[in-house]
Design a protein around this motif. Structure first.
Motif, PDB file in Angstrom:
ATOM      1  N   LEU A  86       0.829  -1.208   0.000  1.00 47.67           N
ATOM      2  CA  LEU A  86       0.000   0.000   0.000  1.00 47.67           C
ATOM      3  C   LEU A  86       0.862   1.257   0.000  1.00 47.67           C
ATOM      4  CD1 LEU A  86      -2.996  -0.867   2.359  1.00 47.67           C
ATOM      5  CD2 LEU A  86      -3.098  -0.208  -0.042  1.00 47.67           C
ATOM      6  N   ALA A  87       1.936   1.242   0.806  1.00 49.13           N
ATOM      7  CA  ALA A  87       2.834   2.394   0.854  1.00 49.13           C
ATOM      8  C   ALA A  87       3.546   2.579  -0.486  1.00 49.13           C
ATOM      9  CB  ALA A  87       3.853   2.215   1.979  1.00 49.13           C
ATOM     10  N   ALA A  88       3.966   1.485  -1.107  1.00 45.92           N
ATOM     11  CA  ALA A  88       4.649   1.570  -2.397  1.00 45.92           C
ATOM     12  C   ALA A  88       3.689   2.042  -3.484  1.00 45.92           C
ATOM     13  CB  ALA A  88       5.243   0.210  -2.768  1.00 45.92           C
ATOM     14  N   LYS A  89       2.429   1.613  -3.408  1.00 49.59           N
ATOM     15  CA  LYS A  89       1.448   2.047  -4.405  1.00 49.59           C
ATOM     16  C   LYS A  89       1.125   3.528  -4.224  1.00 49.59           C
ATOM     17  CE  LYS A  89      -2.951   1.055  -6.501  1.00 49.59           C
ATOM     18  NZ  LYS A  89      -4.221   0.406  -6.407  1.00 49.59           N
ATOM     19  N   ALA A  90       1.129   3.995  -2.984  1.00 52.32           N
ATOM     20  CA  ALA A  90       0.885   5.417  -2.740  1.00 52.32           C
ATOM     21  C   ALA A  90       2.011   6.257  -3.324  1.00 52.32           C
ATOM     22  CB  ALA A  90       0.733   5.666  -1.247  1.00 52.32           C
TER      23      ALA A  90
END
Length: 133
Positions: A86-90
């Motif tokens: 999720l952090a990488a996609k953000a």
């Protein structure tokens, strides 16, 4: 009442029971071979003729034999993997995940990672051969 003592041998063999059995086996064989096999539906991406000039982040998730997960070589749980993705996609909405399952890993662990990527709507691919070999 008179009993016929002269036993006359049979000239023919009744093949009707054998034919009945053969037809039953044939029907069973046809039914078993035409039974459909259920599995995952996967839509394969179509190749593009134009080279990609955009550079996006790539995360490699390895599924080890005991069910352990490694994200770029660092071990973590499925919940931690979800938070990291999720952090990488953000940070990069077009980031991709490459899933590499060990040959002795349980298939359920690999499917769990695929399901997680589908849930997060992350681009993913499966590594099927050794990189660089």
């Amino acid at each position: 009442m008179q009993i016929n003592t002269e036993a006359k041998p049979f000239d023919t063999i009744n093949v009707t029971p054998m034919l009945d059995l053969a037809y039953v086996l044939l029907v069973v064989f046809i039914l078993m071979t035409t039974a459909s096999v259920q599995g995952l539906t996967i839509s394969m991406p179509k190749p593009s003729n134009k080279p990609s000039t955009e550079k996006h982040d790539l995360r490699i998730v390895q599924v080890m034999p005991g069910g352990q997960l490694l994200l770029n070589g660092v071990g973590l749980s499925i919940e931690e993997l979800e938070a990291q993705l999720l952090a990488a996609k953000a940070a990069d909405a077009q980031m991709s995940v490459a899933i590499k399952g060990h040959a002795k890993a349980q298939y359920a662990s690999i499917v769990a990672v695929v399901d997680l990527c589908n849930k997060l709507q992350v681009n993913m691919g499966l590594i099927t051969a050794k990189i660089g070999s």
